[in-house]
Design an enzyme around this catalytic site. Structure first.
Site, PDB file in Angstrom:
ATOM      1  N   ASP A 224       0.786  -1.229   0.000  1.00 40.81           N
ATOM      2  CA  ASP A 224       0.000   0.000   0.000  1.00 40.81           C
ATOM      3  C   ASP A 224       0.825   1.290   0.000  1.00 40.81           C
ATOM      4  O   ASP A 224       0.515   2.255   0.714  1.00 40.81           O
ATOM      5  CB  ASP A 224      -1.020  -0.022   1.150  1.00 40.81           C
ATOM      6  CG  ASP A 224      -2.183  -0.969   0.836  1.00 40.81           C
ATOM      7  OD1 ASP A 224      -2.107  -1.671  -0.187  1.00 40.81           O
ATOM      8  OD2 ASP A 224      -3.157  -1.008   1.596  1.00 40.81           O
TER       9      ASP A 224
ATOM     10  N   ASP B 100       0.838  -5.397  -3.838  1.00 40.42           N
ATOM     11  CA  ASP B 100      -0.192  -4.737  -4.665  1.00 40.42           C
ATOM     12  C   ASP B 100       0.094  -4.935  -6.142  1.00 40.42           C
ATOM     13  O   ASP B 100      -0.820  -5.015  -6.952  1.00 40.42           O
ATOM     14  CB  ASP B 100      -0.247  -3.244  -4.363  1.00 40.42           C
ATOM     15  CG  ASP B 100      -0.474  -3.019  -2.896  1.00 40.42           C
ATOM     16  OD1 ASP B 100      -1.533  -3.396  -2.412  1.00 40.42           O
ATOM     17  OD2 ASP B 100       0.457  -2.513  -2.227  1.00 40.42           O
TER      18      ASP B 100
HETATM   19  P1  NAD Z   1      -3.672   3.429  -7.987  1.00 38.01           P
HETATM   20  O1  NAD Z   1      -4.032   4.669  -7.294  1.00 38.01           O
HETATM   21  O2  NAD Z   1      -2.252   3.144  -8.299  1.00 38.01           O
HETATM   22  O3  NAD Z   1      -4.468   3.378  -9.387  1.00 38.01           O
HETATM   23  C1  NAD Z   1      -5.792   3.751  -9.571  1.00 38.01           C
HETATM   24  C2  NAD Z   1      -6.015   3.875 -11.074  1.00 38.01           C
HETATM   25  O4  NAD Z   1      -7.405   4.003 -11.294  1.00 38.01           O
HETATM   26  C3  NAD Z   1      -5.351   5.080 -11.712  1.00 38.01           C
HETATM   27  O5  NAD Z   1      -4.801   4.711 -12.940  1.00 38.01           O
HETATM   28  C4  NAD Z   1      -6.513   6.052 -11.935  1.00 38.01           C
HETATM   29  O6  NAD Z   1      -6.318   6.914 -13.054  1.00 38.01           O
HETATM   30  C5  NAD Z   1      -7.645   5.083 -12.197  1.00 38.01           C
HETATM   31  N1  NAD Z   1      -8.972   5.631 -11.919  1.00 38.01           N
HETATM   32  C6  NAD Z   1      -9.392   6.292 -10.817  1.00 38.01           C
HETATM   33  N2  NAD Z   1     -10.684   6.651 -10.952  1.00 38.01           N
HETATM   34  C7  NAD Z   1     -11.080   6.187 -12.166  1.00 38.01           C
HETATM   35  C8  NAD Z   1     -12.285   6.256 -12.890  1.00 38.01           C
HETATM   36  N3  NAD Z   1     -13.360   6.851 -12.394  1.00 38.01           N
HETATM   37  N4  NAD Z   1     -12.336   5.674 -14.097  1.00 38.01           N
HETATM   38  C9  NAD Z   1     -11.252   5.067 -14.634  1.00 38.01           C
HETATM   39  N5  NAD Z   1     -10.073   4.972 -13.988  1.00 38.01           N
HETATM   40  C10 NAD Z   1      -9.991   5.540 -12.775  1.00 38.01           C
HETATM   41  O7  NAD Z   1      -4.271   2.260  -7.125  1.00 38.01           O
HETATM   42  P2  NAD Z   1      -3.931   0.697  -7.189  1.00 38.01           P
HETATM   43  O8  NAD Z   1      -2.832   0.368  -6.260  1.00 38.01           O
HETATM   44  O9  NAD Z   1      -3.747   0.275  -8.596  1.00 38.01           O
HETATM   45  O10 NAD Z   1      -5.267   0.099  -6.570  1.00 38.01           O
HETATM   46  C11 NAD Z   1      -6.503   0.296  -7.215  1.00 38.01           C
HETATM   47  C12 NAD Z   1      -7.582  -0.493  -6.508  1.00 38.01           C
HETATM   48  O11 NAD Z   1      -7.305  -1.870  -6.608  1.00 38.01           O
HETATM   49  C13 NAD Z   1      -7.715  -0.177  -5.017  1.00 38.01           C
HETATM   50  O12 NAD Z   1      -9.077  -0.039  -4.686  1.00 38.01           O
HETATM   51  C14 NAD Z   1      -7.168  -1.399  -4.340  1.00 38.01           C
HETATM   52  O13 NAD Z   1      -7.805  -1.667  -3.122  1.00 38.01           O
HETATM   53  C15 NAD Z   1      -7.501  -2.469  -5.352  1.00 38.01           C
HETATM   54  N6  NAD Z   1      -6.636  -3.638  -5.195  1.00 38.01           N
HETATM   55  C16 NAD Z   1      -7.244  -4.842  -5.072  1.00 38.01           C
HETATM   56  C17 NAD Z   1      -6.498  -5.969  -4.899  1.00 38.01           C
HETATM   57  C18 NAD Z   1      -7.195  -7.304  -4.800  1.00 38.01           C
HETATM   58  O14 NAD Z   1      -8.351  -7.374  -4.694  1.00 38.01           O
HETATM   59  N7  NAD Z   1      -6.539  -8.409  -4.858  1.00 38.01           N
HETATM   60  C19 NAD Z   1      -5.120  -5.882  -4.796  1.00 38.01           C
HETATM   61  C20 NAD Z   1      -4.499  -4.630  -4.932  1.00 38.01           C
HETATM   62  C21 NAD Z   1      -5.281  -3.506  -5.142  1.00 38.01           C
END
Ligand code: NAD
Length: 536
Positions: A236, A259
Site C-alpha cells: 500500500d 499490490d
Molecule cells: P492506484 O491509485 O495506483 O491506481 C488507480 C487507477 O485508477 C489510476 O490509474 C486512476 O487513473 C484510475 N482511476 C481512478 N478513478 C477512475 C475512474 N473513475 N475511471 C477510470 N479509472 C480511474 O491504485 P492501485 O494500487 O492500482 O489500486 C486500485 C484499486 O485496486 C484499489 O481499490 C485497491 O484496493 C484495489 N486492489 C485490489 C487488490 C485485490 O483485490 N486483490 C489488490 C491490490 C489492489
C-alpha cells in the site's frame, strides 16, 4: 528460557492457555486460585469466543475484540482464525480492516508492530534493537499513503501490515514471533488527520524526494543487518513510489510488492480458472483494465509474461492488453504518460470505457480503479453483448469501492458474467440459479510465496515465481466451484493452498537457482512440519 508462573504466566500472550490450564499445571505453575474451577478445552474456549464475537454490534467491534484476544492468548487467537478463516477473514482483513485503518488512532488500545519516523534518521539500526524477537522472517511494511482504495491514511495504515501478517500465520503457518509489521510513518498529506488532536502519527506533511528514499534505504539496510534472512513485503505505497522501490530492491534483496505482484498472481489465477467456463484459449484473450495504477499494471505485466511463455513477442503480448484510466483510454498521444504506463499505451484516438469496449471487444474486464460503480449497467450489458460469457473482475477494495456488486454483474449480464471481486460478496440467486462470486484475494498468493521464500532462503523473488503461483492456485479450483461460477478455491483449505503454492514455488526457485538452502525432497511433509500449530 525462564518459565513464567502465576499471574505473570496468565498475562503472557505467547504462553497463556487461560482456563485451559490443567489441574496439574495449575498446581505446578502457581495458578491455583487465579482461575475459575472449570477446565475448558480449546474447543470450548473457541465456542465461548465465537459467541462473544456474535454479540458484538459491528465488525469493527469484532476486530477490536479479536485484537485484544491476540494480546491475551495468541494460540487461541490463531486457532480460531485457522478454523474459522472464511468467517473471520473479512473481519481481520478486507473489508473491515479498511474501517479499522480509518479509525486506527481513535480505537488504538495497545502497541503492535514497529514505527519509524523521519526523527529516527541515522538511528534506525539502533532502534530496531528494541524489537525483542531474534528471528524475524517476514516483514510487511507500508508508508500508509495508498491504503486499499482509501488514500493517504498516514500512521493509521498500520492496520494493513498487522492484518497481512496475521494472515501469514493463519494461511501459511509462519510463526507469529517471526512476523514484523512496520509502519514507515513519514507524515501525511491528509489534512483531516493532521487537524485531529487524537491522530497518532508524525504530524507533518509527507517526506518527499531524496529524503524519503534515503529513509527507506536506511530501513532496508538496518533490516539486512539485523534480520538478513527476512522477506520484505511492500504494501500500500502510492503507485509511483511502489514502482520506484520495487525496481530499486527487487533484484538485490528478498522482497516483493503485494499490490503489484501478489495482485497480479491472484488475478491471473482467476483468468486461468475462467477458461474452464469460457472454453477460450489463453492465447485468444483480449483483456481490458479499468485503472492503470499499480494493481492493474502489475496484473498486465504478469499476463504479458504468461503470453510470452505461450510464444508471443513482447509487442504481440502488449497488444492484447488495454487500459482505461481516469482520463480515458491509454493512448500513445497522451501527454505526461507515467513510466509504468508507457509500454501499454496503444495507437488509437482517445475514448471512454463504453466506446473502448465496443471497439476493442475485450473478453475480460478487470477493474482496479477504486471507482465505485464504474461498471455500470451499460458497461456490463455491453460486455455481455460481445461475449457469450464475459469475465468481470471488480477488484477495488474495500467493498465500498468495488466497480460493481456481484448482484449487478449477474443481473445486468443476464446470468452470463463470470465474476470475481476484491472484497467478499455473498452468493446471488438469479433466475433460480445460485452464483458464487470468487474473491480475488491476495491472501491466496502472498502467504504461499512468503512461505516458499522463507523456507528455501531465496535470495530474491523473480517474477516467474508469481506466474508459477498463479498456475498452482488455478489448479486448486474444484469442478464444483467452477460449476457455480467461483474462480477460487474455498478459504477453508487455505493452509493446503499455501502448501501447494509453496511446494511449486520452491521447486521453481531451485531451478532458477535463487533458493539458497538445501531442502528435503518431500517438501510437503517438510512444510507441514514447519507450520505453526496453535493447538495446546
Ligand atoms: P492506484 O491509485 O495506483 O491506481 C488507480 C487507477 O485508477 C489510476 O490509474 C486512476 O487513473 C484510475 N482511476 C481512478 N478513478 C477512475 C475512474 N473513475 N475511471 C477510470 N479509472 C480511474 O491504485 P492501485 O494500487 O492500482 O489500486 C486500485 C484499486 O485496486 C484499489 O481499490 C485497491 O484496493 C484495489 N486492489 C485490489 C487488490 C485485490 O483485490 N486483490 C489488490 C491490490 C489492489
Amino acid at each position: 528460557m525462564t518459565i513464567k508462573r502465576g499471574l505473570e504466566l496468565l498475562r503472557d500472550r505467547k504462553h497463556s492457555k487461560s482456563t485451559a490450564f490443567t489441574k496439574e499445571e495449575r498446581a505446578g505453575l502457581g495458578l491455583r486460585g487465579l482461575l475459575p474451577h472449570a477446565i475448558s478445552t480449546q474447543d470450548i474456549q473457541m465456542k465461548r469466543i465465537l459467541a462473544n464475537i456474535a454479540r458484538k454490534p459491528s465488525n469493527i467491534e469484532r476486530y477490536i475484540f479479536l485484537s485484544a484476544l491476540e494480546d491475551r492468548n495468541e494460540r487461541i487467537f490463531y486457532k480460531l482464525l485457522i478454523e474459522e478463516i472464511d468467517k473471520l477473514m473479512p473481519i481481520i482483513y478486507t473489508p473491515t480492516v479498511g474501517q479499522v485503518c480509518k479509525e486506527f488512532s481513535h480505537i488504538f488500545r495497545k502497541e503492535k508492530g514497529f514505527f519509524i519516523t523521519p526523527d529516527d534518521k541515522g538511528e534506525i539500526e539502533h532502534i530496531l534493537y528494541s524489537w525483542p524477537e531474534p528471528d524475524v522472517r517476514v516483514i510487511v511494511v507500508t508508508d500508509g499513503e495508498r491504503i486499499l482504495g482509501l488514500g493517504d491514511l498516514g500512521v493509521n495504515g498500520m492496520g494493513i501490515p498487522i492484518g497481512k501478517l496475521a494472515l501469514y500465520t493463519t494461511a501459511a503457518g509462519i510463526h507469529p514471533h517471526q512476523c514484523l509489521p512496520v509502519m514507515l510513518d513519514v507524515g501525511t498529506n491528509n489534512q483531516e488527520l493532521l487537524n485531529d488532536e487524537i491522530y497518532l502519527g508524525y504530524p507533518h506533511e509527507r517526506l518527499r524526494g531524496e529524503e524519503y528514499f534515503e529513509l527507506v534505504d536506511e530501513f532496508i539496510q538496518a533490516i539486512q543487518k539485523k534480520y538478513p534472512r527476512a522477506l520484505i513485503q511492500f504494501e500500500d505505497f502510492l503507485t509511483p513510489n511502489a514502482y520506484d522501490l520495487l525496481h530499486r530492491y527487487k533484484d538485490k534483496i528478498l522482497c516483493f510488492n503485494d499490490d503489484i505482484q501478489g495482485t497480479a498472481s491472484v488475478a491471473l489465477a482467476g483468468i486461468y480458472a475462467s477458461q474452464r467456463i469460457t472454453k477460450l484459449d489463453f492465447k485468444d484473450l483480449d483483456i481490458m483494465f479499468l485503472g492503470a495504477g499499480s494493481a492493474a499494471t502489475g496484473i498486465a505485466d504478469l499476463i504479458k509474461e504468461a503470453f510470452i511463455e505461450e510464444g508471443f513477442t513482447e509487442e504481440e503480448a502488449s497488444q492484447r492488453l488495454s487500459f482505461i484510466d481516469i482520463d480515458g483510454l491509454l493512448v500513445k498521444g497522451r501527454k505526461n504518460l507515467m513510466t509504468h504506463n508507457r509500454a501499454y499505451a496503444i495507437d488509437a484516438e482517445e475514448m471512454d470505457l463504453i466506446t473502448a469496449i465496443k471497439r476493442l471487444k475485450p473478453n475480460v474486464l478487470i477493474g482496479a480503479s477504486g471507482a465505485k460503480g464504474a461498471f455500470t449497467k451499460e458497461v456490463i450489458e455491453t460486455m455481455g453483448s460481445i461475449n457469450e460469457r464475459p469475465v468481470l473482475f471488480a477488484l477495488s477494495n474495500p467493498t465500498s469501492k468495488a466497480e460493481c456488486t456481484a448482484e449487478e454483474a449477474y443481473t445486468y449480464s443476464d446470468g452470463k458474467a463470470i465474476f470475481a471481486s476484491g472484497s467478499p460478496f455473498q452468493p446471488v440467486r438469479y433466475k433460480g440459479q445460485e452464483f458464487v462470486p470468487g474473491q480475488g484475494n491476495n491472501a491466496y498468493i502472498f502467504p504461499g510465496i512468503g512461505l516458499a521464500a522463507t523456507l528455501c532462503a531465496a535470495s530474491t523473488i523473480p517474477d516467474a515465481l508469481f506466474l508459477t503461483a498463479a498456475k498452482s492456485l488455478a489448479t486448486l479450483v474444484s469442478q464444483d466451484d467452477v460449476d457455480r461460477g467461483n474462480l477460487y478455491p474455498g478459504l477453508k483449505t487455505i493452509r493446503a493452498i499455501s502448501t501447494k503454492i509453496a511446494v511449486d514455488v520452491i521447486r521453481h526457485a531451485q531451478e532458477l537457482e535463487v533458493a539458497q538452502k538445501e531442502l528435503p525432497k518431500d517438501l510437503e511433509t517438510y512444510i507441514k512440519k514447519y507450520m505453526y500449530d496453535p493447538t495446546y
